[in-house]
Design a protein around this motif. Structure first.
Motif, PDB file in Angstrom:
ATOM      1  N   ASN A  45       0.815  -1.217   0.000  1.00  0.00           N
ATOM      2  CA  ASN A  45       0.000   0.000   0.000  1.00  0.00           C
ATOM      3  C   ASN A  45       0.846   1.262   0.000  1.00  0.00           C
ATOM      4  O   ASN A  45       0.311   2.366   0.003  1.00  0.00           O
ATOM      5  CB  ASN A  45      -0.931   0.010   1.221  1.00  0.00           C
ATOM      6  N   ASN A  46       2.163   1.089   0.018  1.00  0.00           N
ATOM      7  CA  ASN A  46       3.080   2.228  -0.018  1.00  0.00           C
ATOM      8  C   ASN A  46       4.337   1.817  -0.771  1.00  0.00           C
ATOM      9  O   ASN A  46       4.380   0.749  -1.395  1.00  0.00           O
ATOM     10  CB  ASN A  46       3.400   2.730   1.394  1.00  0.00           C
ATOM     11  N   GLU A  47       5.370   2.617  -0.696  1.00  0.00           N
ATOM     12  CA  GLU A  47       6.583   2.386  -1.494  1.00  0.00           C
ATOM     13  C   GLU A  47       7.489   1.292  -0.939  1.00  0.00           C
ATOM     14  O   GLU A  47       8.425   0.872  -1.617  1.00  0.00           O
ATOM     15  CB  GLU A  47       7.380   3.683  -1.599  1.00  0.00           C
ATOM     16  N   ASN A  48       7.233   0.814   0.270  1.00  0.00           N
ATOM     17  CA  ASN A  48       8.131  -0.138   0.915  1.00  0.00           C
ATOM     18  C   ASN A  48       7.761  -1.585   0.603  1.00  0.00           C
ATOM     19  O   ASN A  48       6.636  -2.019   0.858  1.00  0.00           O
ATOM     20  CB  ASN A  48       8.127   0.064   2.431  1.00  0.00           C
ATOM     21  N   LEU A  77      15.293   1.811  -5.133  1.00  0.00           N
ATOM     22  CA  LEU A  77      16.353   1.883  -4.137  1.00  0.00           C
ATOM     23  C   LEU A  77      16.321   0.628  -3.270  1.00  0.00           C
ATOM     24  O   LEU A  77      15.251   0.131  -2.914  1.00  0.00           O
ATOM     25  CB  LEU A  77      16.182   3.133  -3.264  1.00  0.00           C
ATOM     26  N   ILE A  78      17.510   0.124  -2.916  1.00  0.00           N
ATOM     27  CA  ILE A  78      17.612  -1.124  -2.167  1.00  0.00           C
ATOM     28  C   ILE A  78      18.375  -0.891  -0.871  1.00  0.00           C
ATOM     29  O   ILE A  78      19.488  -0.365  -0.874  1.00  0.00           O
ATOM     30  CB  ILE A  78      18.320  -2.217  -2.989  1.00  0.00           C
ATOM     31  N   ASP A  79      17.783  -1.297   0.233  1.00  0.00           N
ATOM     32  CA  ASP A  79      18.433  -1.212   1.536  1.00  0.00           C
ATOM     33  C   ASP A  79      18.524  -2.622   2.116  1.00  0.00           C
ATOM     34  O   ASP A  79      17.502  -3.300   2.258  1.00  0.00           O
ATOM     35  CB  ASP A  79      17.613  -0.306   2.469  1.00  0.00           C
ATOM     36  N   ILE A 102      12.494   0.323  -2.191  1.00  0.00           N
ATOM     37  CA  ILE A 102      11.622   1.492  -2.362  1.00  0.00           C
ATOM     38  C   ILE A 102      11.081   1.455  -3.790  1.00  0.00           C
ATOM     39  O   ILE A 102      11.825   1.612  -4.756  1.00  0.00           O
ATOM     40  CB  ILE A 102      12.388   2.800  -2.107  1.00  0.00           C
ATOM     41  N   MET A 103       9.760   1.249  -3.908  1.00  0.00           N
ATOM     42  CA  MET A 103       9.149   0.955  -5.190  1.00  0.00           C
ATOM     43  C   MET A 103       8.349   2.137  -5.736  1.00  0.00           C
ATOM     44  O   MET A 103       7.729   2.889  -4.983  1.00  0.00           O
ATOM     45  CB  MET A 103       8.203  -0.247  -5.045  1.00  0.00           C
TER      46      MET A 103
END
Length: 234
Positions: A45-48, A77-79, A102-103
């Motif tokens: 439901n969000n970027e994560n 972005l990848i963490d 981060i999508m």
């Protein structure tokens, strides 16, 4: 005589060093990493997007010295949150990369490229949908009858019980990305039981539709049991 003994001793030391070097080289050559290749069809439901990517190693004492992870899409972005290890009963080692990605908004298809100790691995065709609604289900409970698939190509049935708090399931439609739904049974106003089938290793996304809007419930891992037989197929 002393000179001969010195030469002999030097020769023995050199032989031992060479043998040690050869053993170390052979250890590096025989060590293998197997990358699990599930079909990944997830949602949020969000970027994560949190993903756990698993490798199998035939050396239980192995630890990752260096690594780099990249996406085929530059705007992802990848963490790396953590790298975990656990030993199987057969003496092999499972290495887990816990990632947060981060999508972008909407549906995205991409690959993940791993460079681990100078070896490259690729996880292909990951599909993720970010509904971008910021919704959060409070006190959500998942109960799955199994997290492992059977042998590739063999259908397996999953009973997925989902319990909600302060969310009425009466008028909601439910579905699973990347899996066939056989039946949906709403139990009261706050619980749903979904029976689904799959014939492959997968990470699947659960979602519901309310008044035409789509909401991600969560993602589940129906992945393979990693054992040493995987190395014989490499």
């Amino acid at each position: 005589m002393k000179k001969i003994l010195k030469l002999l001793l030097t020769f023995i030391v050199l032989i031992n060093c060479f043998a040690c070097t050869q053993r170390n080289e052979n250890d590096d050559e025989t060590r293998k990493l197997y990358l699990e290749q599930p079909t990944i069809t997830t949602c949020s439901n969000n970027e994560n997007l949190n993903l756990q990517i698993r490798f199998l190693c035939n050396d239980k004492n192995y630890t990752v010295s260096n690594y780099e992870i990249q996406s085929s899409m530059k705007d992802i972005l990848i963490d790396t949150l953590a790298v975990h290890y656990f030993e199987n009963e057969d003496g092999s080692l499972v290495v887990i990369f816990n990632l947060n990605l981060i999508m972008p908004v909407g549906k995205t298809n991409f690959d993940l490229h791993f460079n681990i100790d100078n070896e490259t691995y690729t996880l292909k065709n990951i599909t993720h949908t970010n509904f971008n609604n910021g919704f959060n289900f409070d006190s959500l409970e998942f109960v799955f009858n199994s997290i492992y698939t059977e042998e590739e190509g063999q259908p397996q049935e999953y009973t997925n019980n989902i319990v909600f708090n302060n969310f009425d399931v009466t008028n909601a439609e439910f579905n699973i990305l990347g899996e066939e739904v056989k039946s949906i049974d709403k139990i009261g106003k706050n619980q749903v039981s979904i029976i689904s089938t799959n014939n492959k290793s997968a990470v699947v996304g659960y979602y519901c539709i309310i008044d035409g809007n789509m909401y991600s419930i969560g993602n589940a891992y129906h992945t393979e049991y990693l054992d040493k037989t995987k190395f014989s197929k490499m």
